[in-house]
Design a protein around this motif. Structure first.
Motif, mmCIF file in Angstrom:
data_model
loop_
_atom_site.group_PDB
_atom_site.id
_atom_site.type_symbol
_atom_site.label_atom_id
_atom_site.label_comp_id
_atom_site.label_asym_id
_atom_site.label_seq_id
_atom_site.Cartn_x
_atom_site.Cartn_y
_atom_site.Cartn_z
ATOM 1 N N LEU A 218 46.630 -75.610 49.476
ATOM 2 C CA LEU A 218 46.937 -74.746 48.335
ATOM 3 C C LEU A 218 45.676 -74.372 47.558
ATOM 4 O O LEU A 218 45.564 -73.266 47.028
ATOM 5 C CB LEU A 218 47.939 -75.442 47.407
ATOM 6 C CG LEU A 218 49.364 -75.618 47.938
ATOM 7 C CD1 LEU A 218 50.230 -76.333 46.907
ATOM 8 C CD2 LEU A 218 49.982 -74.264 48.293
ATOM 9 N N SER A 219 44.707 -75.300 47.497
ATOM 10 C CA SER A 219 43.464 -74.993 46.775
ATOM 11 C C SER A 219 42.679 -73.883 47.460
ATOM 12 O O SER A 219 41.986 -73.109 46.795
ATOM 13 C CB SER A 219 42.599 -76.249 46.660
ATOM 14 O OG SER A 219 42.059 -76.628 47.923
ATOM 15 N N THR A 220 42.789 -73.788 48.778
ATOM 16 C CA THR A 220 42.078 -72.725 49.503
ATOM 17 C C THR A 220 42.741 -71.370 49.329
ATOM 18 O O THR A 220 42.148 -70.347 49.681
ATOM 19 C CB THR A 220 41.999 -73.057 51.007
ATOM 20 O OG1 THR A 220 43.323 -73.120 51.558
ATOM 21 C CG2 THR A 220 41.294 -74.379 51.233
ATOM 22 N N THR A 221 43.975 -71.335 48.806
ATOM 23 C CA THR A 221 44.686 -70.062 48.634
ATOM 24 C C THR A 221 44.630 -69.545 47.205
ATOM 25 O O THR A 221 45.233 -68.512 46.910
ATOM 26 C CB THR A 221 46.161 -70.222 49.056
ATOM 27 O OG1 THR A 221 46.812 -71.157 48.176
ATOM 28 C CG2 THR A 221 46.268 -70.722 50.484
ATOM 29 N N LEU A 222 43.921 -70.256 46.311
ATOM 30 C CA LEU A 222 43.882 -69.837 44.910
ATOM 31 C C LEU A 222 43.266 -68.447 44.743
ATOM 32 O O LEU A 222 43.757 -67.612 43.979
ATOM 33 C CB LEU A 222 43.106 -70.859 44.067
ATOM 34 C CG LEU A 222 43.858 -72.116 43.643
ATOM 35 C CD1 LEU A 222 42.939 -73.044 42.872
ATOM 36 C CD2 LEU A 222 45.077 -71.754 42.797
ATOM 37 N N LEU A 223 42.160 -68.190 45.447
ATOM 38 C CA LEU A 223 41.506 -66.900 45.326
ATOM 39 C C LEU A 223 42.380 -65.783 45.894
ATOM 40 O O LEU A 223 42.411 -64.672 45.357
ATOM 41 C CB LEU A 223 40.149 -66.915 46.025
ATOM 42 C CG LEU A 223 39.080 -67.774 45.358
ATOM 43 C CD1 LEU A 223 37.809 -67.782 46.183
ATOM 44 C CD2 LEU A 223 38.779 -67.269 43.955
#
Length: 660
Positions: A218-223
């Motif tokens: 999920l952290s990699t999809t923030l942008l």
């Protein structure tokens, strides 16, 4: 024997235990006083200002206070555990609980007052060093004197006297509530032994790993979430809270269930043929994991958060030069409309420079043909943008080997932030919007280099075209032309003098946006001034982040070290038995070193992993460099924890040697 005599004798007998507690107190007072006194230092007031600076430092002091309270209370808890048997013996010989409480309270008062005096003195000395570091970060030359602040002294004394009262109250409540038998046996009560792992515990252990993995995803999809047109602040907040919940919960499950489960599988694979090293490492870790899971989770999460903040701050500092180069691609840039002849001033002062004249065009372009396939399919991606166009002739000095045909273009200035928003690739066409329709240009290369001042490109891209094609665009009435002059110093030792001339003569001018609907104020720009402005705006944040980050890392590392010291004392009886059975110190230390590798290495590994994904999620908003700042801060983190691990192993060796 009077109470005072008993206090002095008790303090002499416990000298070997006090040094740990005294270190924690002195370290905390030194950190707090030296940081608080920064608000009142005349050098900071003069060079940075005393308005917002004092407010920011005051807010940061509350965060430091949290670190200090966390550190001191945990150290006090460990210290009291080591003295619990002694306190029980006092009661066993007939001393009432009230008298024992007074005895411990007097000892604490003596220790704390001494620590406050010594800590304030050391803070007074080190505060000058911290001021010099701060001024060094923002590259200010100022003489820093030792400065004593009565306000900082009063705040420090009040804070630690209140904390002393809390510690005394905490100790008194423990003595009154805990039974005599539990006090005597505190240091010999074994942690709950894990005899059997049921299916539910196995599932929880697996869930912990899944939680962490999904949180990372999920952290990699923030942008990517920022590109969602339906994004709201509440939706972003929910995403962030979900990531935190998954990461923290997963970390606890990993420490509480996954580790013990994995070690139990390893133990069973040995089919009962376990060496002394296996017993002292695998078994000990398994049996203590239930009581250690929460503390290890807390230390890991706080360390990862601190390391992430420290890395992001250092990225900003490390990227200052690159950011200045990207925004002001020459040492000095002047615009035609300013009427400011910086060239004449430089000639008058004998400053040697190289002049570069550039024509910049603002051109509407459709970049959809350049998009990667997955981006091109998104309907919500805006592809009609204003790009900056420059001729090959004007940029030849920076790209001497570039050769473009009539229908070819070369893109520069495509930085990491642009890449996160719109993904472009080369060997594809771009379509310029002209007064007669559209005109297609084949892009041979897309690079990150920033070679042209980003006046018209809104921090997106600049397209270099052939001279003949540029002339065609220049005569199109839809395109706006801006003439600029870039100057590069031939001798960098003249930079200081050039900056003085620049500061004495710089002006600003209102320049219209290409749309003609608004204007922007553009100063005659200096790359060095731009860089220093970045450092001035971020310097205090960088310093505070670094100060608090290192304080937190030292505090958490010390707590792990203190915890290992307590465990070593508790296990001394087992080492005595092993020594009497004929095992040498080195044989016993082999298993202990494995245990220390886990106790320090496993939280270190998880903390590094958490911080990496946290930084990776948003580093592009803080600078242009990731790898070097990340490696440097992580190296510092690893070195600090390695020092505490080595000290811990050294203490274990002393315990083992004295156990015979």
């Amino acid at each position: 024997m009077t109470l005072n005599q008993l206090v002095l004798r008790s303090m002499r007998k416990n000298a070997k235990n006090y040094y740990l507690y005294v270190f924690a107190l002195i370290f905390s007072v030194t950190l707090y006083y030296s940081f608080v006194t920064l608000q009142y230092n005349p050098a900071i007031t003069k060079e940075i200002g005393n308005g917002m600076t004092a407010t920011v430092l005051k807010a940061a002091s509350y965060l430091l206070l949290f670190i200090v309270i966390f550190f001191v209370l945990y150290a006090n808890k460990l210290f009291m555990n080591r003295r619990s048997k002694e306190i029980g013996l006092y009661q066993l010989v007939g001393m009432p609980k009230g008298l024992v409480t007074r005895l411990i309270a007097i000892e604490n008062i003596i220790l704390w007052l001494g620590a406050i005096i010594l800590g304030v003195f050391m803070g007074f000395i080190t505060s000058r060093i911290f001021v010099m570091i701060l001024l060094k970060i923002i590259e200010k030359d100022a003489f820093v004197e030792l400065s004593f602040s009565l306000e900082a002294l009063l705040r420090t004394v009040i804070v630690f006297l209140l904390l002393l009262m809390v510690v005394i109250l905490q100790t008194a409540m423990r003595i009154r509530r805990v039974s005599l038998l539990s006090l005597i046996t505190t240091t010999v009560v074994a942690d709950e032994k894990v005899k059997k792992f049921n299916a539910f515990q196995m599932i929880l252990g697996f869930i912990g790993l899944v939680f962490i993995g999904y949180g990372y995803y999920l952290s990699t999809t923030l942008l990517d979430l920022l590109d969602d047109p339906t994004l709201t602040p509440d939706k972003m907040l929910i995403q962030l809270l979900l990531i935190l919940t998954l990461t923290i919960g997963g970390t606890y499950f990993v420490f509480r269930f996954s580790v013990a489960l994995i070690l139990n599988i390893v133990r069973k694979s040995k089919k009962g043929l376990m060496s002394v090293a296996d017993v002292l490492s695998l078994s000990t870790i398994m049996h203590r994991m239930k009581s250690s899971a929460m503390s290890l989770t807390t230390i890991t999460i706080l360390s990862a958060t601190t390391l992430g903040i420290l890395t992001l701050a250092y990225i900003s500092y490390y990227s200052a030069d690159a950011m200045a180069q990207d925004s002001v691609s020459y040492d000095y840039v002047m615009y035609e409309d300013t009427g400011f002849d910086l060239i004449g001033e430089f000639d008058k002062e004998g400053i040697q420079y190289t002049r570069h004249d550039l024509d910049l065009l603002a051109v509407q372009a459709d970049v959809r043909p350049l998009l990667l396939k997955e981006f091109a399919q998104k309907k919500d991606v805006s592809t009609l943008l204003t790009v900056q166009v420059v001729s090959q002739k004007d940029i030849q000095n920076k790209l001497p080997n570039l050769q473009l045909k009539e229908d070819e273009g070369y893109i520069v200035g495509y930085d990491s932030l642009s890449a996160e928003n719109i993904r472009l690739e080369s060997q594809k066409p771009i379509q310029f919007i002209t007064s007669t329709g559209t005109d297609e240009l084949f892009i041979t290369e897309v690079t990150e280099e920033s070679l042209v001042p980003n006046y018209h490109n809104y921090n997106f891209i600049t397209v270099i075209v052939s001279d003949s094609y540029f002339q065609k665009l220049l005569h199109d009435p839809l395109n706006e032309n801006q003439k600029i002059v870039g100057m590069e110093l031939q001798e960098m030792d003249q930079l200081k003098k050039a900056e003085e001339v620049f500061e004495a003569n710089k002006v600003s001018v209102e320049i219209p946006y290409p749309s003609g609907l608004a204007t922007k104020t553009v100063s005659v720009e200096s790359q060095e001034t731009y860089r220093l402005d970045i450092l001035n705006s971020l310097g205090l944040t960088i310093f505070i982040s670094g100060f608090l980050g290192l304080a937190f890392l030292i505090a958490t590392g010390s707590i792990l070290y203190f915890k290992q010291m307590s465990e070593a004392d508790e296990e001394k009886g087992a080492y005595t038995i092993l020594r009497k059975m004929g095992f040498t110190t080195n044989e016993i230390m082999k298993g202990i070193r494995r245990k220390q590798l886990f106790n320090f290495g496993f939280p270190l590994l998880i903390g590094l992993s958490h911080s990496y994904f946290a930084v990776k999620a948003g580093w592009i908003f803080f600078g242009t460099e990731l790898v070097a700042p990340l490696l440097i801060t992580m190296s510092i983190y690893i070195i600090l924890y390695s020092i505490f691990a080595i000290l811990s192993a050294g203490y274990y060796r002393k315990v083992v040697e004295n156990a015979f």
